[in-house]
Design a protein around this motif. Structure first.
Motif, mmCIF file in Angstrom:
data_model
loop_
_atom_site.group_PDB
_atom_site.id
_atom_site.type_symbol
_atom_site.label_atom_id
_atom_site.label_comp_id
_atom_site.label_asym_id
_atom_site.label_seq_id
_atom_site.Cartn_x
_atom_site.Cartn_y
_atom_site.Cartn_z
ATOM 1 N N GLY A 70 40.929 -48.538 2.454
ATOM 2 C CA GLY A 70 41.315 -47.497 1.506
ATOM 3 C C GLY A 70 40.795 -47.759 0.114
ATOM 4 O O GLY A 70 40.692 -46.832 -0.708
ATOM 5 N N GLU A 71 40.464 -49.024 -0.181
ATOM 6 C CA GLU A 71 39.972 -49.410 -1.508
ATOM 7 C C GLU A 71 38.447 -49.333 -1.629
ATOM 8 O O GLU A 71 37.907 -49.524 -2.714
ATOM 9 N N LEU A 72 37.752 -49.072 -0.517
ATOM 10 C CA LEU A 72 36.298 -49.254 -0.501
ATOM 11 C C LEU A 72 35.539 -47.953 -0.258
ATOM 12 O O LEU A 72 35.999 -47.073 0.485
ATOM 13 N N PRO A 73 34.330 -47.847 -0.844
ATOM 14 C CA PRO A 73 33.511 -46.644 -0.669
ATOM 15 C C PRO A 73 32.690 -46.686 0.614
ATOM 16 O O PRO A 73 31.456 -46.674 0.603
ATOM 17 N N LEU A 74 33.393 -46.759 1.743
ATOM 18 C CA LEU A 74 32.717 -46.750 3.035
ATOM 19 C C LEU A 74 32.783 -45.349 3.639
ATOM 20 O O LEU A 74 33.649 -44.556 3.292
ATOM 21 N N SER A 75 31.889 -45.077 4.570
ATOM 22 C CA SER A 75 31.857 -43.753 5.181
ATOM 23 C C SER A 75 33.121 -43.510 5.996
ATOM 24 O O SER A 75 33.761 -44.439 6.498
ATOM 25 N N ASN A 76 33.466 -42.249 6.138
ATOM 26 C CA ASN A 76 34.629 -41.883 6.946
ATOM 27 C C ASN A 76 34.453 -42.307 8.400
ATOM 28 O O ASN A 76 35.426 -42.613 9.088
ATOM 29 N N GLN A 77 33.205 -42.322 8.875
ATOM 30 C CA GLN A 77 32.941 -42.751 10.251
ATOM 31 C C GLN A 77 33.369 -44.193 10.468
ATOM 32 O O GLN A 77 34.001 -44.531 11.470
ATOM 33 N N ILE A 78 33.009 -45.073 9.520
ATOM 34 C CA ILE A 78 33.370 -46.484 9.625
ATOM 35 C C ILE A 78 34.881 -46.647 9.526
ATOM 36 O O ILE A 78 35.505 -47.371 10.313
ATOM 37 N N LYS A 79 35.500 -45.981 8.570
ATOM 38 C CA LYS A 79 36.949 -46.093 8.405
ATOM 39 C C LYS A 79 37.676 -45.585 9.648
ATOM 40 O O LYS A 79 38.655 -46.199 10.108
ATOM 41 N N HIS A 80 37.212 -44.482 10.195
ATOM 42 C CA HIS A 80 37.848 -43.900 11.375
ATOM 43 C C HIS A 80 37.749 -44.866 12.561
ATOM 44 O O HIS A 80 38.705 -45.041 13.324
ATOM 45 N N ALA A 81 36.589 -45.518 12.704
ATOM 46 C CA ALA A 81 36.374 -46.444 13.820
ATOM 47 C C ALA A 81 37.235 -47.696 13.688
ATOM 48 O O ALA A 81 37.836 -48.155 14.666
ATOM 49 N N LEU A 82 37.307 -48.258 12.473
ATOM 50 C CA LEU A 82 37.988 -49.539 12.281
ATOM 51 C C LEU A 82 39.494 -49.407 12.089
ATOM 52 O O LEU A 82 40.245 -50.308 12.446
#
Length: 405
Positions: free
Chosen positions: A336-348
């Motif tokens: 939630g603190e990081l500028p990662l893609s929604n795809q990566i966040k959704h997967a992890l």
């Protein structure tokens, strides 16, 4: 030549340093079934892994535990392997007849380390116990009271006790207090979450570097500036490039030279590794090594699957799959603190979405769940025959690069 699917599972000492790896494998012709004939599996492993791939690739300077069936032990097949790095695992279903005991006695006399796998005490096993160096107990399947009872019956001070299937930090501590000296399982890549702990500013800075540097919008000029102003990264980079591994006639002395020599993609990976190493201070080295393997393996899988996600993002997916264990915080809080893609966040975070299958395939491969590997590879439209080579490439990259960090 037949394919051989090999993964390695770490074995730690009491200080969480790597003592050895156990090889988990299956024969490529076995159609992913778990009850493959043990003789076939082991001899295929020896022929392909040791004599073709090379022991050093998987051992990384450590001992290797290898399962041997009764037939192979009686034929003294382990004597083909170097005694200094081979641990002979005697499976729990062997019958301690004279031929087997004589063969094991010769191997012990020749300096081989002998381990008894999934140990359950029986009086007839006494001759093997006398020859063994290591006794392995399944910490999940065997009740602790039963283990205590077995230990009293063994009452031998020459034995090293190994707890396998240790999956939590609490289990690790319990086994350590019981007198175990070696520990096998994936407890080290589970977070030790403490209520109320916050993500520190320095940790967030390193994670931001990792996230930004692998973003497609992060330019080469920004990459050069980031490295140039960070003395720690610059020092490690120059030390790495000027090491004997590259055997360069002239030294690399500028970031621009490093970018030309290594290429932008590999420089990004290197900086990510340095940042991850800083985050994981005080954690087992194997945690960093596994994060590197996952990152590279995901990147390579994405290329094989013609994944729309960029190689940089696939690498980030693998590296960040262990970030909760690195800083002992919940995955959703960290991402939630990081500028990662929604795809990566959704997967992890949710284990959903297109990329979730890739990270689950990697986890299944490293734990030797070959039936699940087969199903996931098919779903991702991957050729299963390419997986062993990709995994070994990821291991090689990790071992070489981790030494420089």
């Amino acid at each position: 030549m037949e394919d051989i699917y090999v993964a390695r599972q770490p074995i730690f000492d009491k200080n969480k340093n790597i003592y050895a790896y156990e090889l988990l494998f299956r024969d490529g012709t076995a159609n992913y079934v778990p009850d493959i004939d043990g003789d076939v599996a082991t001899t295929t492993l020896l022929a392909n892994t040791f004599f073709t791939i090379g022991m050093d690739t998987l051992a990384a300077g450590r001992k290797l535990f290898i399962n041997f069936t009764q037939n192979l032990l009686e034929k003294k097949v382990p004597l083909l392997l170097p005694s200094a790095t081979t641990v002979i695992e005697i499976l729990e279903d062997v019958k301690p007849d004279p031929a087997l005991i004589d063969a094991c006695a010769q191997m012990a006399a020749d300096g081989y380390t002998i381990a008894l796998d999934d140990f359950v005490y029986k009086p007839e096993l006494a001759p093997l116990v006398a020859l063994a160096n290591i006794i392995k107990f399944d910490f999940r399947l065997t009740p602790r009271e039963a283990i205590d009872a077995y230990l009293k019956q063994l009452s031998s001070n020459h034995l090293c006790l190994l707890a396998e299937k240790v999956e939590t930090h609490d289990e690790f501590e319990a086994a350590r207090k019981m007198g175990f000296e070696l520990f096998q399982g994936y407890f080290f890549c589970r977070p030790e979450i403490l209520q109320g702990r916050e993500i520190q500013g320095s940790q967030l800075t390193q994670m931001m570097i990792m996230a930004q540097i692998n973003s497609d919008t992060f330019s080469c000029d920004e990459l050069e500036r980031l490295i140039a102003r960070d003395m720690g990264i610059s020092y490690k980079l120059f030390k790495y490039l000027n090491s004997a591994f590259f055997a360069r006639a002239t030294k690399v002395t500028s970031v621009k030279q490093a970018l030309v020599f290594m290429g932008e993609k590999e420089i990004r990976r290197f900086v990510s590794l340095v940042a991850m190493s800083r985050l994981a201070e005080g954690k087992p080295d194997e945690l960093i090594r596994l994060a590197c393997i996952r990152g590279k393996f995901c990147e390579l899988l994405g290329g094989e699957a013609n994944e729309q996600t960029s190689p940089s993002e696939m690498f980030t997916l693998g590296m960040f799959s262990l970030i909760d264990a690195v800083i002992d915080q919940p995955m959703d809080k960290i991402l939630g603190e990081l500028p990662l893609s929604n795809q990566i966040k959704h997967a992890l975070v949710d284990a959903k979405g297109r990329l979730a299958g890739h990270i689950e395939l990697v986890r299944s491969y490293e734990t030797g769940r070959w039936d699940r590997v087969a199903r996931l590879a098919h779903a991702l439209k991957l050729d299963g025959k390419t997986l062993p080579a990709l995994y070994l490439q990821a291991c090689q990259w990790s071992d070489i690069t981790a030494k420089a960090s």
